[in-house]
Structures are given as structure tokens and as C-alpha cells.
Scaffold this active site. Structure first.
Site, short mmCIF file in Angstrom:
data_model
loop_
_atom_site.label_atom_id
_atom_site.label_comp_id
_atom_site.label_asym_id
_atom_site.label_seq_id
_atom_site.Cartn_x
_atom_site.Cartn_y
_atom_site.Cartn_z
N LYS A 177 -7.89 -53.55 -9.35
CA LYS A 177 -8.48 -53.74 -8.01
C LYS A 177 -8.29 -52.49 -7.15
CE LYS A 177 -6.07 -57.51 -7.27
NZ LYS A 177 -5.49 -57.65 -8.63
N THR A 178 -7.10 -51.90 -7.19
CA THR A 178 -6.87 -50.68 -6.42
C THR A 178 -7.73 -49.54 -6.93
OG1 THR A 178 -4.59 -51.35 -5.95
CG2 THR A 178 -5.12 -49.03 -5.65
N ASP A 229 -4.44 -54.04 0.50
CA ASP A 229 -3.97 -54.74 -0.69
C ASP A 229 -3.23 -56.01 -0.27
OD1 ASP A 229 -3.58 -55.20 -3.36
OD2 ASP A 229 -1.95 -53.76 -3.60
N THR A 251 -4.39 -61.27 -5.05
CA THR A 251 -4.05 -61.95 -6.30
C THR A 251 -4.04 -63.46 -6.11
OG1 THR A 251 -1.69 -61.73 -5.77
CG2 THR A 251 -2.67 -60.01 -7.14
N ARG A 304 -2.58 -52.44 -16.88
CA ARG A 304 -1.32 -51.86 -16.41
C ARG A 304 -0.22 -52.05 -17.44
NH1 ARG A 304 -0.12 -54.04 -10.93
NH2 ARG A 304 -1.39 -52.29 -10.22
#
Length: 350
Positions: free
Chosen positions: A69-70, A114, A163, A222
Site C-alpha cells: 500500500k505504501t 497510513d 489494514t 514484505r
């Protein structure tokens, strides 16, 4: 003291990950691997905005941690040729904090928030007007003499990431013009991520080595990149520096990550549920005490993947081990395994 594999398969970003992640982030939409539907939709949103010479609608990206997302927020700014301002929901505690941030934005700038679901309620209410009318009212003074001073804002694009989309309030969610939900990655997509990361990190990785790491990465880029770095360390110290399937297996055994991507905590939860509580149902509080962890750790770190992998079921009466959990632990599946839907026998059954 942490176990060897502690946090390796935790999808939440760690401080030591930040610099490496920044170097591995794709810079353009064409370089972004996976999420084909969201990628195509964003491409249309961005291209339309560029043709109209106007900032695009506000964008909300939702999905589990570690899926990019980032990275997508950074890519949106790069594709628009606009600067980006980065903050997080927990950092905005007062409406004044948000007002100061918004009034400092320039025309066309991208504001990335975020964990936007954790923004303070007074700040969220100020954000409504800013997103719709590009204006905020700053209150000066207190009591009967207080005065609201309207301030016009530069036209900006808000990119919010969450999230926990279910925790967003309706009014905030409705103000986003585009919402993209990000799903877990398939192994073939993770292999592409690993190949790209290995090239950037100058790691010699073979296709079978990438496939082995991808299969244990829980569908999360990640985690895949984190495991790649640990396997690289093992390959450089105990092998010839080449990441093959055999090297990856040996390295991940050292770090206590098994074939399904389960770590020490995951297996401890399953082992306690199966061996101590006969497969359940058992309450999450009792389960947390049995493995020596906080309830939040069991609920937020271990359970999501165990449920998704079909090893554990949440029922109204408590947590239940599925037949797959018994098999994964190498134990015979009992004939009276509790039904995942919670319909197993009770004390009142004849």
C-alpha cells in the site's frame, strides 16, 4: 530472548526493514508486481487526471500489512509528478495537527496517511471538509468569543491506507473517489518479487531457491523480502553464496520457518490447541496463556494466517483446530474432530 525465527513472518514493518524496503520499492506502476486489478484501475485514474490536468480523486487502499500500500502511494505521486507528504493516523492526535499539515500543502501534492482508521475523531471531522471543499475552519479563542476562520487549501490528493477497513467511519470512507482492496499474492507473483529484489540486492538466486522462499512467505512480499535477506546471510556464511532450493530449506530451518511459513508462535498455538485442549473449542484468552503470549499477539499475529491456511477456525464457542492442523503436526486426526462451524457435541447432548 527472541527465538531464531521470531518476527520473520510478521507482516508488520520493523525498524530495520525501513531502509531496505525503501531501496526495493518499485518506482513506477509498470514495475509493480501483483495486484493486477488494482494496478489497472489506478492506471486509469492517474491517466485520466493527467489528461484533465487536475489532481485525481482521493484514493483509499485497504488490505493486510506488507502487500504494497505504501509503495502504491509513492508510485501515485511519482506517476503524477507531484511531491508526497507522508504521515500516519496515530500521529494526528488533534485537529490542529491536521490543520497545520493541510495548510502547508502545495497545489497537486499527494498526502499519504497510513493507518488512516486510527486518526483522532476531531481531526477526522476536519478532514471531511478538507477532502470535499479544500477548506478548513480554524477556531480561534475559546468559549463565547471563539471565532471560526475559514482557510482555503491547495487542491491535493489524499491517499489513505488501512489494514482494518471495517473500522473506517462511513462519512470518511464515502469521501474517497477510488477504493482499492489488495489481496495476498500468489507464489508465482512472489517469485517475481524475489527475482527483482535479488537483482537489486546483488543476490545470486536460482529459480528453485526463489520458489522455495515464495512458498513460505505467506502470500506477503514484505515477508518474502525479509526471508530473502536471511537466506542470503546463510548462503554467504555456510554455502557458496548461491541461493538454491537446498540452501533455502537449510536456512529457513535455522530460522524456524517451516514448509507452510509457520513460525514458532504459530506452531505453539496449534500445538497447545491440539495437545492440551484436544482440538478445542477453547477461548483465545486461555490459548494465549497456554503459549505465554498476550491475547493481542495471538489474535493479530498468529491467528489471521492460521485461519487463512485452514489450520484453525474461529467459532462462537472458541478456537477449533481443523483436521489439517492435526496432519500438519504429524498427529492422527481423531474421528471426533470438532466441527469448524462450532456444531460439535456439547455437555447437553445425549
Amino acid at each position: 530472548m527472541s527465538e531464531p525465527g521470531e518476527d520473520l513472518v510478521d507482516p508488520v514493518v520493523h525498524p530495520e526493514d525501513r531502509d531496505v524496503e525503501a531501496s526495493l520499492r518499485p518506482k513506477r506502476l509498470a514495475e509493480f508486481v501483483g495486484q493486477p486489478r488494482v494496478r489497472e484501475q489506478l492506471e486509469l485514474v492517474i491517466e485520466s487526471a493527467l489528461r484533465r490536468n487536475r489532481p485525481p480523486d482521493h484514493v483509499l487502499l485497504s488490505g493486510p500489512p506488507g502487500l504494497g500500500k505504501t509503495s502504491l502511494a509513492m508510485i501515485i505521486a511519482a506517476e503524477l509528478g507531484a511531491p508526497i507528504r507522508v504521515t500516519s493516523g496515530p500521529a494526528i492526535e488533534r485537529a490542529g495537527d491536521l490543520a497545520a499539515l493541510l495548510t502547508s500543502l502545495t497545489d497537486g501534492e499527494v498526502l499519504f496517511i497510513d493507518e488512516i482508521h486510527r486518526i483522532a475523531r476531531p481531526a477526522e471531522e476536519l478532514l471531511y471538509m478538507a477532502m470535499e471543499d479544500f477548506r478548513v475552519d480554524v477556531v480561534v479563542g475559546k468559549g463565547p468569543g471563539a471565532t471560526a476562520i475559514p482557510l482555503d487549501l491547495a487542491v491535493f490528493t489524499l491517499v489513505g491506507a488501512t489494514t482494518r477497513a471495517g473500522l473506517l467511519t462511513g462519512p470518511l470512507r464515502d469521501r474517497f473517489g477510488f477504493t482499492g482492496h489488495m489481496d495476498f499474492y500468489e507464489p508465482v507473483e512472489l517469485r517475481q518479487v524475489l527475482s527483482r529484489s535479488a537483482e537489486l540486492l546483488s543476490v545470486d538466486i536460482r529459480p528453485d531457491g526463489a520458489a522455495e522462499i515464495a512458498s513460505r512467505s505467506r502470500g506477503t512480499p514484505r515477508i518474502a523480502n525479509r526471508l530473502l535477506r536471511r537466506v542470503r546471510d546463510y548462503a554467504e556464511v555456510r554455502a557458496d553464496g548461491v541461493v538454491t532450493e537446498q540452501v533455502a530449506r537449510a536456512a529457513l530451518a535455522v530460522y524456524d520457518v517451516d514448509e507452510m511459513g509457520l513460525d514458532r508462535l504459530d506452531r505453539a498455538v496449534l500445538d497447545a490447541l491440539v495437545r492440551r485442549f484436544a482440538g478445542g473449542p477453547v477461548g483465545v484468552g486461555t490459548l494465549a496463556v497456554a503459549v505465554g503470549e498476550e491475547i493481542e499477539t495471538v489474535e493479530e499475529v498468529a491467528e489471521p494466517f492460521l485461519v487463512r491456511a485452514g489450520l484453525l477456525a474461529r467459532t462462537p464457542r472458541g478456537r477449533v483446530a481443523t483436521p489439517a492442523a492435526w496432519s500438519h503436526l504429524g498427529l492422527p486426526v481423531p474421528t471426533a474432530t470438532p466441527i469448524p462451524g462450532g456444531g460439535g457435541p456439547t455437555l447437553f447432548d445425549a
